[in-house]
Each structure stands twice: as structure tokens, then as C-alpha cells.
Motif scaffolding. Structure first.
Motif, PDB file in Angstrom:
ATOM      1  N   VAL A 112       0.853  -1.190   0.000  1.00 55.31           N
ATOM      2  CA  VAL A 112       0.000   0.000   0.000  1.00 55.31           C
ATOM      3  C   VAL A 112       0.882   1.231   0.000  1.00 55.31           C
ATOM      4  N   GLY A 113       0.308   2.372  -0.364  1.00 51.83           N
ATOM      5  CA  GLY A 113       1.019   3.641  -0.295  1.00 51.83           C
ATOM      6  C   GLY A 113       0.178   4.650   0.461  1.00 51.83           C
ATOM      7  N   LEU A 114       0.794   5.417   1.341  1.00 54.44           N
ATOM      8  CA  LEU A 114       0.091   6.460   2.078  1.00 54.44           C
ATOM      9  C   LEU A 114       0.178   7.758   1.277  1.00 54.44           C
ATOM     10  N   ALA A 115      -0.952   8.162   0.716  1.00 55.10           N
ATOM     11  CA  ALA A 115      -0.971   9.343  -0.139  1.00 55.10           C
ATOM     12  C   ALA A 115      -1.297  10.608   0.626  1.00 55.10           C
ATOM     13  N   LYS A 116      -2.028  10.499   1.749  1.00 54.43           N
ATOM     14  CA  LYS A 116      -2.452  11.690   2.464  1.00 54.43           C
ATOM     15  C   LYS A 116      -2.704  11.344   3.922  1.00 54.43           C
ATOM     16  N   VAL A 117      -2.233  12.191   4.819  1.00 55.32           N
ATOM     17  CA  VAL A 117      -2.477  12.036   6.251  1.00 55.32           C
ATOM     18  C   VAL A 117      -3.091  13.342   6.753  1.00 55.32           C
ATOM     19  N   SER A 118      -4.289  13.289   7.296  1.00 59.48           N
ATOM     20  CA  SER A 118      -4.982  14.482   7.789  1.00 59.48           C
ATOM     21  C   SER A 118      -5.078  14.428   9.307  1.00 59.48           C
ATOM     22  N   PHE A 119      -4.933  15.572   9.955  1.00 58.65           N
ATOM     23  CA  PHE A 119      -5.049  15.615  11.417  1.00 58.65           C
ATOM     24  C   PHE A 119      -5.548  17.000  11.826  1.00 58.65           C
TER      25      PHE A 119
END
Length: 202
Positions: free
Chosen positions: A188-195
Motif C-alpha cells: 500500500v502507499g500512504l498518499a495523504k495524512v490528515s489531522f
């Protein structure tokens, strides 16, 4: 909404059905694929087949191969309902395997869908005709949850941060830590992390 892995079989809808005024037999269930409530819209190519099960049952009560946005599950043996009996029925979907980059395939990662229950073929036993208003269905004509198909789904876990105290103006802190792990079907690839950030005067 929910995430599912390609080629998996998942529960995509559940509804209650009750016989009123007379006993009846259930012969078929019609479904229509709807646009998801977000993301990329998929279609019938995402699903190999629908199955209908009674909650707690050990075998399918009927199935249909999915080749268009509408489908009808016809039970080989009518599903009986005695007078005032209520059953909980579950629709399962066997997802198509996802296409691999550079290869042919019908289902594409990140496409989503949801279904609606459009009709039930129910026949009353006392009159032998198609019923008018003696069938009570919770869920008929409504959209169930959205499902989005991926080749691999990551598992996220929160980890303990080293400290939660600021001791100087120039201090650099790890605000939080987490791990991400791909399942056994592929990377898998992490394209976006929101916080979000909440401040306090304490």
C-alpha cells in the motif's frame, strides 16, 4: 462506508422482512447499484455475484451473477414466512479480483458502490396471488452503506509518544506516532495524512 479487498466476500446489506395478514413464500429479491456517497463511482464490474442469506444461516438461499447495474436473486426453494413471522436477511457480495497494473481486468482499485433493495417477489399462501400490502420490509427502497474496493487494506495502530510535556520554547516534540501495515494481498502507499489541532491555555 466500508473498505473491502478485491475477491473477498462481504455483507453489504441487511434488512428485516415480516409477513402480515397471511403466510407467504419469498421467491426473489431485486437490487439496483447506486452511486457511492463519495469517491470514485464503480459499477457492476466490481462484483462477481450477489448472495442472500438468513441471519445465522449456514448456507446461501440463492445467488445471481452480476453483469449489469440491476440484478434479481431468485431462490431455488421459496423462503417461507409464517403469519407474523419476521426474518433478517443479509445480502453478501463476492467482489471481483482487481486488475494488476499493466494487465487486463474489470475491477479497479478505489472504485466504490452501494446497492438499494428495489423489490421483493412475495406470494401469499392463502390466496395464491402476488401480495398487495401484507409484506413489511425495513430497508426497501433505501440505499445501504457504501463499499470501496482496494487490492490491499492497511492496518493502522496508535503508538505511545515519548513525552507529552513541553520544557522549552525551542523543543521539538513527537505529537503522536502510529504504524501502518499492509495486509498479505499486496503493498500500500500512504498518499495523504490528515489531522486536527486543539489548543489549550492550561
Amino acid at each position: 462506508s466500508a473498505l473491502v479487498v478485491g475477491a473477498a466476500t462481504v455483507d453489504i446489506a441487511k434488512f428485516n422482512i415480516k409477513a402480515r395478514l397471511e403466510a407467504m413464500d419469498l421467491y426473489g429479491f431485486g437490487f439496483n447499484m447506486q452511486t457511492p456517497d463519495g469517491g470514485t463511482a464503480g459499477d457492476a464490474d466490481n462484483i462477481e455475484k450477489f448472495e442472500i442469506w438468513e441471519q445465522g444461516g449456514t448456507a446461501s438461499l440463492g445467488s445471481v451473477a452480476v453483469n449489469s447495474d440491476r440484478g434479481t436473486i431468485t431462490s431455488p426453494t421459496p423462503i417461507p414466512l409464517t403469519l407474523n413471522q419476521e426474518k433478517t436477511l443479509i445480502i453478501k457480495a463476492k467482489m471481483e479480483a482487481l486488475q494488476t497494473r499493466g494487465e487486463g481486468g474489470s475491477s479497479t482499485s478505489s472504485e466504490g458502490f452501494r446497492i438499494s433493495l428495489d423489490f421483493v417477489d412475495a406470494r401469499g399462501l392463502s390466496r395464491g396471488t402476488t401480495l398487495g400490502g401484507t409484506l413489511s420490509i425495513t430497508g426497501n427502497g433505501t440505499n445501504f452503506n457504501t463499499f470501496t474496493v482496494f487490492k490491499s487494506i492497511p492496518t493502522l495502530a496508535m503508538l505511545a509518544a515519548p513525552t507529552n510535556k513541553i520544557t522549552s520554547n525551542s523543543q521539538v516534540l513527537d505529537l503522536f506516532k502510529f504504524s501502518a501495515k499492509a495486509d498479505g494481498t499486496g503493498p500500500v502507499g500512504l498518499a495523504k495524512v490528515s489531522f486536527g489541532i486543539n489548543t489549550t491555555q492550561a
